[in-house]
Design an enzyme around this catalytic site. Structure first.
Site, PDB file in Angstrom:
ATOM      1  N   LYS A   1      50.536  26.898  75.519  1.00 16.31           N
ATOM      2  CA  LYS A   1      51.756  27.256  74.756  1.00 16.31           C
ATOM      3  C   LYS A   1      52.897  26.664  75.390  1.00 16.31           C
ATOM      4  O   LYS A   1      54.004  26.459  74.697  1.00 16.31           O
ATOM      5  CB  LYS A   1      51.593  28.667  75.830  1.00 16.31           C
ATOM      6  CG  LYS A   1      53.040  29.531  76.008  1.00 16.31           C
ATOM      7  CD  LYS A   1      53.596  29.840  74.725  1.00 16.31           C
ATOM      8  CE  LYS A   1      55.047  30.153  74.798  1.00 16.31           C
ATOM      9  NZ  LYS A   1      55.691  30.858  73.602  1.00 16.31           N
TER      10      LYS A   1
ATOM     11  N   CYS B   1      62.747  30.083  76.123  1.00 17.75           N
ATOM     12  CA  CYS B   1      61.859  29.319  75.893  1.00 17.75           C
ATOM     13  C   CYS B   1      61.739  27.868  76.108  1.00 17.75           C
ATOM     14  O   CYS B   1      61.155  27.235  77.240  1.00 17.75           O
ATOM     15  CB  CYS B   1      61.009  29.649  74.473  1.00 17.75           C
ATOM     16  SG  CYS B   1      60.938  31.228  74.038  1.00 17.75           S
TER      17      CYS B   1
HETATM   18  N1  SAJ Z   1      67.229  23.474  68.144  1.00 17.85           N
HETATM   19  C1  SAJ Z   1      67.728  22.332  68.103  1.00 17.85           C
HETATM   20  N2  SAJ Z   1      67.481  21.042  67.238  1.00 17.85           N
HETATM   21  C2  SAJ Z   1      66.225  21.536  66.286  1.00 17.85           C
HETATM   22  C3  SAJ Z   1      65.415  22.750  66.671  1.00 17.85           C
HETATM   23  C4  SAJ Z   1      66.080  23.697  67.576  1.00 17.85           C
HETATM   24  O1  SAJ Z   1      69.063  21.839  68.761  1.00 17.85           O
HETATM   25  O2  SAJ Z   1      65.868  20.723  65.525  1.00 17.85           O
HETATM   26  C5  SAJ Z   1      67.576  24.266  69.119  1.00 17.85           C
HETATM   27  C6  SAJ Z   1      68.106  25.572  68.864  1.00 17.85           C
HETATM   28  O3  SAJ Z   1      69.307  25.601  68.350  1.00 17.85           O
HETATM   29  C7  SAJ Z   1      68.195  26.459  70.079  1.00 17.85           C
HETATM   30  C8  SAJ Z   1      66.762  25.809  70.722  1.00 17.85           C
HETATM   31  O4  SAJ Z   1      66.612  24.558  70.131  1.00 17.85           O
HETATM   32  O5  SAJ Z   1      68.908  26.438  70.979  1.00 17.85           O
HETATM   33  C9  SAJ Z   1      65.558  26.720  70.675  1.00 17.85           C
HETATM   34  O6  SAJ Z   1      65.252  27.075  69.363  1.00 17.85           O
HETATM   35  P1  SAJ Z   1      63.917  27.010  68.419  1.00 17.85           P
HETATM   36  O7  SAJ Z   1      64.090  27.506  67.246  1.00 17.85           O
HETATM   37  O8  SAJ Z   1      63.299  25.980  68.533  1.00 17.85           O
HETATM   38  O9  SAJ Z   1      62.905  27.963  69.129  1.00 17.85           O
HETATM   39  P2  SAJ Z   1      62.827  29.658  70.053  1.00 17.85           P
HETATM   40  O10 SAJ Z   1      63.166  29.160  71.692  1.00 17.85           O
HETATM   41  O11 SAJ Z   1      63.745  30.422  69.459  1.00 17.85           O
HETATM   42  O12 SAJ Z   1      61.506  29.694  69.890  1.00 17.85           O
HETATM   43  C10 SAJ Z   1      60.224  28.948  70.438  1.00 17.85           C
HETATM   44  C11 SAJ Z   1      59.361  28.504  69.483  1.00 17.85           C
HETATM   45  N3  SAJ Z   1      58.825  27.397  69.805  1.00 17.85           N
HETATM   46  C12 SAJ Z   1      58.219  26.508  69.031  1.00 17.85           C
HETATM   47  O13 SAJ Z   1      58.592  26.585  67.920  1.00 17.85           O
HETATM   48  C13 SAJ Z   1      57.292  25.471  69.391  1.00 17.85           C
HETATM   49  C14 SAJ Z   1      58.557  29.848  69.344  1.00 17.85           C
HETATM   50  O14 SAJ Z   1      57.541  29.705  68.322  1.00 17.85           O
HETATM   51  C15 SAJ Z   1      58.133  30.574  70.501  1.00 17.85           C
HETATM   52  O15 SAJ Z   1      57.459  31.543  70.358  1.00 17.85           O
HETATM   53  C16 SAJ Z   1      59.269  30.560  71.273  1.00 17.85           C
HETATM   54  O16 SAJ Z   1      59.841  29.361  71.537  1.00 17.85           O
HETATM   55  C17 SAJ Z   1      58.663  31.173  72.644  1.00 17.85           C
HETATM   56  O17 SAJ Z   1      58.632  32.245  73.076  1.00 17.85           O
HETATM   57  O18 SAJ Z   1      58.172  30.373  73.604  1.00 17.85           O
END
Ligand code: SAJ
Length: 424
Positions: free
Chosen positions: A204, A258
């Site tokens: 995870k 996360c």
């Molecule tokens: N972000 C970027 N660039 C990207 C993708 C995301 O800057 O290319 C930023 C987003 O704007 C945000 C952050 O990253 O600030 C996190 O966003 P996210 O959409 O990547 O993820 P979370 O935090 O909403 O959810 C993540 C997910 N993990 C993965 O995709 C590996 C989700 O599946 C998990 O369940 C969740 O963490 C968790 O609860 O751990």
């Protein structure tokens, strides 16, 4: 099955509602009586598509009840927060997990299953949770079945992903894994992956660390390209046409509960072995300041002192401002002396309309990729002193002709004193 879910946040609540929807009798437990009263009246406190309707359905079927105290059950699910500690490597604080476990121990009986869904540091199940249960006189794997089943759902799409994503079930023993797998078999349609507790914990954490490190690479690329006056977004688009390359998207930083939290659990458990992860965290943490530096350069060339932020949440189409880089940027810009106005249709504490927030503004900075920002109406930009957008999420698709548009692709053109971008 009778199920008690402790912690009714972004994960615990949807999980509880789904168990109820699939015919189990569920008690959802949280410390806040206001929240539990609201839930029992069919009102939710978070924005998540489909959740409120499902809650109302579960209440109508008499399958869900929210309470401030646990009740007897066959399976207990712990979904409470695990923040970072305030120590050198921001290790995992298991205090809420421990108090949730303490709250259910008076109800435990032989053959019960306890599942920890909260994200935890590697070895927490074996080193913290198991000893707590065994202190009560139970033998784990014989009397009580213990497993870590991390959630991996994406906020904004939780109700679908909880059912359809593959689910890792990490038991302390094989019997523990089997018992926990039977619990999730109630509604999970994705693959059930049977594992050991430690493997589940680290897997995870590494999923989120993988994403964090890749976003850091994209953010570093944005800085490199800006410095070298090359369009970073075109580079990403082209590089990603390679079948084995998947560069992520740069942004204003990484937020949420996360990606901005979990990598530290691994780093703290093995600091000497994790220099790459530590650097990735530093790069992502540096982005709010990078945005502010660029805003300052843009504003130096412009008339007026008002900056309008579009989006305060940590990402698009949700209402969550936890660990949001946008909030950090807001505070930094205020400290720099700008008049800062914010527009976020998803955040109750941001009450301005788009037009009000743009009044007399010299620059819109897009910080969250809400669908509402795909088109920025001229009704907003007409209110501005000088219409310009700095889109850190590369998501705005339509702007009026008079509006100067910058993103990480052409930012270098805007910040290098180019006369054509000056308005006064
Ligand atoms: N972000 C970027 N660039 C990207 C993708 C995301 O800057 O290319 C930023 C987003 O704007 C945000 C952050 O990253 O600030 C996190 O966003 P996210 O959409 O990547 O993820 P979370 O935090 O909403 O959810 C993540 C997910 N993990 C993965 O995709 C590996 C989700 O599946 C998990 O369940 C969740 O963490 C968790 O609860 O751990």
């Amino acid at each position: 099955m009778k199920i008690t879910v402790v912690g009714l946040g972004y994960i615990g609540l949807p999980t509880a509602i789904l168990f109820a929807k699939y015919g189990n009798t569920v008690t959802g437990v949280d410390l806040s009586p206001v929240m539990t009263d609201n839930l029992n009246a069919g009102r939710i406190h978070i924005e998540e598509p489909g959740l409120e309707t499902d809650l109302q359905e579960a209440l109508a079927l008499n399958k869900f009840h929210a309470s401030t105290t646990p009740v007897n059950a066959d399976a207990y699910i712990i979904a409470v927060p695990t923040p970072n500690k305030n120590d050198e490597y921001k290790s995992c604080d298991t205090a809420y997990v421990e108090s949730a476990l303490a709250s259910i121990t008076p109800f435990l009986k032989k053959n019960d299953t306890i599942i920890v869904e909260s994200t935890i540091a590697p070895r927490t199940m074996a080193d913290v949770v198991q000893p707590l249960i065994e202190k009560q006189g139970f033998t784990v794997g014989q009397d009580i079945f213990l497993a870590h089943c991390p959630e991996r759902v994406l906020p904004g799409n939780i109700m679908h992903e909880l059912v359809h994503n593959p689910r890792i079930i990490g038991g302390i023993t094989e019997q523990c894994t089997e018992k926990a797998a039977a619990v999730y078999g109630e509604f999970v349609e994705g693959e059930i992956i049977k594992a050991q507790a430690g493997e589940a914990e680290l897997s995870k954490l590494m999923e989120n660390t993988y994403r964090d490190v890749n976003i850091a690479l994209a953010n570093e690329l944005a800085k490199i390209s800006n410095y070298l006056e090359i369009d970073a977004l075109r580079v990403i688009e082209m590089a990603n046409k390679h079948p084995r390359v998947n560069l992520h998207q740069p942004g204003p930083g990484v937020g949420g509960h996360c990606l901005a939290v979990d990598p530290y659990f691994v780093i703290a458990a093995a600091p000497e072995q994790s220099p790459l992860m530590q650097t990735a965290r530093q790069v992502n943490n540096s982005m709010p300041e990078y945005v502010v530096e660029n805003v300052k350069e843009i504003m130096e060339q412009r008339d007026g002192n008002t900056v309008t932020l579009f989006g305060l949440t940590y990402k698009g189409n949700i209402d969550d401002i936890r660990e949001s880089p946008a909030m950090e940027i807001k505070d930094m810009l205020v400290k720099e002396g700008f008049d800062v106005k914010s527009f976020d249709p998803h955040v109750i504490s941001a009450p301005l309309t788009g037009e009000e927030a743009c009044e007399d503004s010299s620059l819109i900075v897009v910080l969250s990729d809400h669908n509402e920002f795909r088109t920025i109406p001229t009704a907003y930009t007409d209110k501005m002193r000088t219409p310009m957008i700095f889109d850190t999420k590369n998501m705005v698709q339509n702007v009026g002709e008079q509006v100067v548009y910058a993103n990480y692709g052409n930012l270098h053109e805007m910040t290098k004193d180019k006369a054509q971008y000056q308005f006064n």
